[in-house]
Write an enzyme that holds these catalytic residues in place. Structure first.
Site, short mmCIF file in Angstrom:
data_model
loop_
_atom_site.label_atom_id
_atom_site.label_comp_id
_atom_site.label_asym_id
_atom_site.label_seq_id
_atom_site.Cartn_x
_atom_site.Cartn_y
_atom_site.Cartn_z
CD GLU A 6 6.70 -12.05 -0.26
OE1 GLU A 6 6.67 -10.94 0.34
OE2 GLU A 6 7.41 -13.00 -0.26
CD GLU A 14 -0.59 -12.47 -6.35
OE1 GLU A 14 0.46 -12.82 -6.40
OE2 GLU A 14 -1.75 -11.98 -7.29
NE ARG A 36 0.16 -3.59 6.34
CZ ARG A 36 0.83 -4.16 7.20
NH1 ARG A 36 1.70 -5.09 7.04
NH2 ARG A 36 0.51 -3.76 8.52
CB SER A 80 -0.38 -1.39 1.04
OG SER A 80 -0.50 -0.01 0.82
CB ALA A 112 1.31 -5.35 -8.92
CB ALA A 145 0.04 -1.86 -11.82
CE LYS A 187 -7.85 18.23 -1.59
NZ LYS A 187 -8.03 18.83 -0.32
CG ASN A 228 -2.82 11.94 -18.22
OD1 ASN A 228 -1.89 12.06 -19.03
ND2 ASN A 228 -4.11 12.30 -18.87
#
EC number: 2.3.1.117
Length: 346
Positions: free
Chosen positions: A207, A223, A225, A243, A266, A282, A306, A321
């Site tokens: 993937e 795994e 992009r 990504s 992930a 994740a 920022k 959080n």
């Protein structure tokens, strides 16, 4: 003249019915050659007069070039030329005196090969205007076909009891059909474009995706992009479904990069460059404009910034959080260690 050559490649490719190039394969491209006698020989044989040129050769010219290369004891390039002379596909010699924006399909493909042969790292070549130069191509089990000629080719194939399987219609082909970088693993070849840079020790899972002018220093586990222009440092891990924001669309001009020994969890994502040993938990997507609460050692908020103000900084852990949903960042001193057995390329 031979002392100023930037790159050179003997290639074979595909043309449409109008004689226009669709794609070119360079088995052994040369970057900044130091063998000036070899370059002088090739330049003279093909009638090169300077500048950036893609010179299409007749079979007799290729055969003569092969003989001259063998006589000069340039066996590697001579073998390539001899093989090209024995084939029936069009042959091109592309010579780049300088690294300028490409103006022809053979020039584009030579530069994409330089990247995938790991001779030049992402952002190391001028690729301006390449999208306007490269044609859309139907990539099939029968090779590259001009989309405007596809229907006729399909009809002819079916009349012979055959089927043309169209794998994609795109400007870029699969990297593995042109270059297989040493010491790498790629689970699905359709997800790595020609022009990707894969350093030794890189694993691209099924993937994972790597665009052109992007890639990994290696070793690393991908795994997620890697978008166009993104470069990932050694020892980093991009989790499933994550990504990295590219620079091809959306007006984003910031070059995104991932430092060494980072982990992007992930389904997470980044829109800013990371330093070394950073972690993004994740499911957390951070853009340059995301508001981030900076925590001290006691996990107390000391400032809100920022995310762009943290760009390139090392040893950071970005998390959400679980109580109020705010994005937080704290110092992360634990580097990501790849599983050596799992990522073995032997």
């Amino acid at each position: 003249m031979s002392n100023s050559i930037f790159s050179l490649g003997l290639g074979v490719g595909t043309q449409n019915n109008k004689g226009e190039w669709l794609e070119v394969f360079y088995p052994q491209p040369i970057l900044k050659p130091t063998n000036h006698s070899l370059i002088a020989l090739i330049c003279k044989a093909v009638g090169y007069e300077g500048g950036n040129q893609a010179i299409t050769l007749a079979k007799a010219q290729v055969a003569k070039l092969a003989d001259e290369l063998y006589e000069a004891e340039e066996k590697a390039q001579a073998k390539i030329a001899r093989t090209l002379a024995e084939g029936d596909q069009p042959v091109v010699v592309t010579i780049l005196e300088t690294d300028e924006a490409p103006t022809s399909v053979p020039e584009c493909y030579l530069k994409l090969h330089l990247l995938s042969h790991t001779l030049v790292k992402p952002h190391g070549l001028k690729l301006d205007g390449m999208f306007g130069v490269l044609p859309n191509v139907a990539w099939t089990n029968k090779g590259a076909i001009d989309p405007s000629e596809l229907t006729q080719a399909q009809l002819e194939a079916r009349c012979k009891g055959d089927i043309i399987d169209v794998l994609s219609v795109d400007k870029f082909p699969k990297m593995l059909n042109y270059v297989v970088p040493a010491g790498t693993r790629v689970g699905d070849g359709s997800r790595v474009r020609l022009g990707a840079y894969l350093g030794e020790g890189t694993t691209i899972m099924h993937e994972g995706f790597v665009n052109f002018n992007a890639g990994t220093e290696g070793p690393g586990m991908i795994e997620g992009r890697i978008s166009a222009g993104v470069y990932v440092g050694k020892g980093s891990d991009l989790g499933g479904g994550c990504s990295t924001m590219g620079t091809l669309s959306g007006g984003n001009s910031t070059v995104i990069s991932v430092g060494e020994e980072c982990l992007i969890g992930a389904n997470a994502g980044i829109g800013l460059p990371l330093g070394d040993r950073c972690t993004v938990e994740a499911g957390l997507y951070i853009t340059a404009g995301s508001k981030v609460n900076v925590l001290d050692d006691q996990r107390q908020v000391v400032n809100s910034v920022k995310a762009r103000e943290l760009a390139g900084q090392s040893d950071l852990l970005f998390r959400r959080n679980s109580t109020n949903g705010a994005i937080e960042v704290l110092t992360n001193k634990s580097a990501i260690a790849l599983n050596e057995e799992l990522h073995s390329h032997n």
